[in-house]
Design a protein around this motif. Structure first.
Motif, PDB file in Angstrom:
ATOM      1  N   SER A  11      12.619  -0.628  11.263  1.00  0.00           N
ATOM      2  CA  SER A  11      11.349  -0.635  11.995  1.00  0.00           C
ATOM      3  C   SER A  11      10.789   0.761  12.214  1.00  0.00           C
ATOM      4  CB  SER A  11      11.534  -1.313  13.358  1.00  0.00           C
ATOM      5  OG  SER A  11      12.317  -0.499  14.211  1.00  0.00           O
ATOM      6  N   LYS A  71       4.845  -2.766   9.377  1.00  0.00           N
ATOM      7  CA  LYS A  71       3.497  -3.288   9.632  1.00  0.00           C
ATOM      8  C   LYS A  71       2.459  -2.179   9.808  1.00  0.00           C
ATOM      9  CE  LYS A  71       4.958  -7.634  11.779  1.00  0.00           C
ATOM     10  NZ  LYS A  71       4.905  -8.473  13.008  1.00  0.00           N
ATOM     11  N   ASP A  93       6.139   0.172  14.528  1.00  0.00           N
ATOM     12  CA  ASP A  93       6.576  -0.873  13.603  1.00  0.00           C
ATOM     13  C   ASP A  93       6.160  -0.385  12.220  1.00  0.00           C
ATOM     14  OD1 ASP A  93       6.966  -3.104  11.990  1.00  0.00           O
ATOM     15  OD2 ASP A  93       6.380  -4.526  13.551  1.00  0.00           O
TER      16      ASP A  93
END
Length: 314
Positions: A157, A78, A75
């Motif tokens: 992502s 993040k 990800d």
């Protein structure tokens, strides 16, 4: 001193590191075994040990950022990773952990291992000079990444180009990803060996790997040849679907199964001729990867350099 990227390549068996310069050369290389069955802190400790060894190199003062290529899924927004083969890392905040460990406030860029391999082959390998490319790793799994309009395209992502989980057999075997009939469940090395054994292939001794199947195929064993033909058909279907969507110029294939050479590439070219039939994909070129085990580190550096816009890199 020429500026560098500190690159880290995280896989299920090893965590490798290197300082990579603008020419793609790797200096101060090091690695640690991946403690894949241990807890999250121990896996992170292996990563930080690699970083500490790199930081002790005299060239560290020229490092401008850290590029991490990791087995996925990742990800990227993040900075988290959930490698299938490292069970303790699920949504693990790797980027934050690395930033916390480093004392020099370097930018840290996370990339999936498929896009990292793609960045490497586009920068220094078989996809160099092409504007639109799919680069694939065919090994115990099947992964990949995309170059579109001359630049790595990791997607929102960081997982774009994961061709292994395109479904090419609607009634096929269940895949660990939760879908059915994926490219990976047919074309990975594990799947090639499983199919050959199921159909009656007899390994010599205890070696029932895809490499052993490839050796039998090279000697003309019909069951081994059929297992590779089936894998090639699945790969061709996935490649053709991807090429039709984004208009590719070249497909580069690396990984352990690709080391079988023409045992894979000959039926793959034949199957691709049958699947890539529209005029704008017929020109598609198929090439073996060139960078081998260096691709993860070189690609992690290249992806970080692109993300941060470092001058003179790509």
């Amino acid at each position: 001193m020429d500026e560098m990227v500190a690159a880290v390549d995280i896989g299920g068996t090893k965590i490798a590191g290197a300082l990579v310069d603008r020419g793609g050369r790797m200096l101060a290389q090091c690695q640690r075994p991946t403690p894949a069955k241990e807890d999250a802190a121990r896996v992170l400790a292996a990563v930080t040990e690699v970083l500490d060894e790199l930081a002790a190199a005299p060239q560290w003062s020229a490092v401008r950022c850290v590029g991490i290529g990791s087995a996925g899924p990742v990800d990227a927004p993040k900075g988290a990773v959930s490698p299938v083969n490292i069970p303790a890392w699920r949504g693990f905040p790797l980027v934050d952990a690395v930033r916390e460990h480093l004392a020099d406030d370097l930018p840290v860029v996370l990339t999936g291992d498929g896009p990292a391999m793609t960045a490497a082959e586009h920068w220094q390998g078989a996809a160099r000079g092409f504007r639109n490319a799919l680069c694939m790793v065919v090994s115990t799994g099947v992964g990949g990444g995309l170059v579109l309009d001359g630049a790595l395209y990791p997607g929102p992502s960081g997982n774009a180009g994961h061709i292994g989980h395109i479904s090419v057999d609607l009634d096929g075997d269940p895949c660990p990803c939760g879908s059915r009939g994926c490219v990976e469940i047919i074309a990975s090395g594990t799947s090639i060996a499983r199919r050959a054994l199921r159909d009656g292939w007899q390994p010599r001794g205890d070696d029932a790997s895809a490499g052993a199947v490839a050796a039998s195929a090279a000697e003309g064993d019909p069951i081994a040849l059929a297992a590779f033909a089936r894998a090639a058909q699945a790969l061709a279907a996935g490649i053709a679907a991807t090429a039709t969507l984004v208009e590719l110029d070249v497909v580069v294939i690396g990984g352990g199964v690709a080391k079988s050479g023409e045992t894979l590439f000959a039926p793959l070219r034949e199957a691709l001729h049958d699947y890539a039939t529209l005029p704008f994909v017929r020109h598609l070129e198929l090439r073996p990867a060139e960078l081998g085990t260096d691709a993860g580190l070189v690609g992690a550096a290249a992806a970080a350099a692109q993300e941060l816009g470092l001058d003179g890199w790509l």
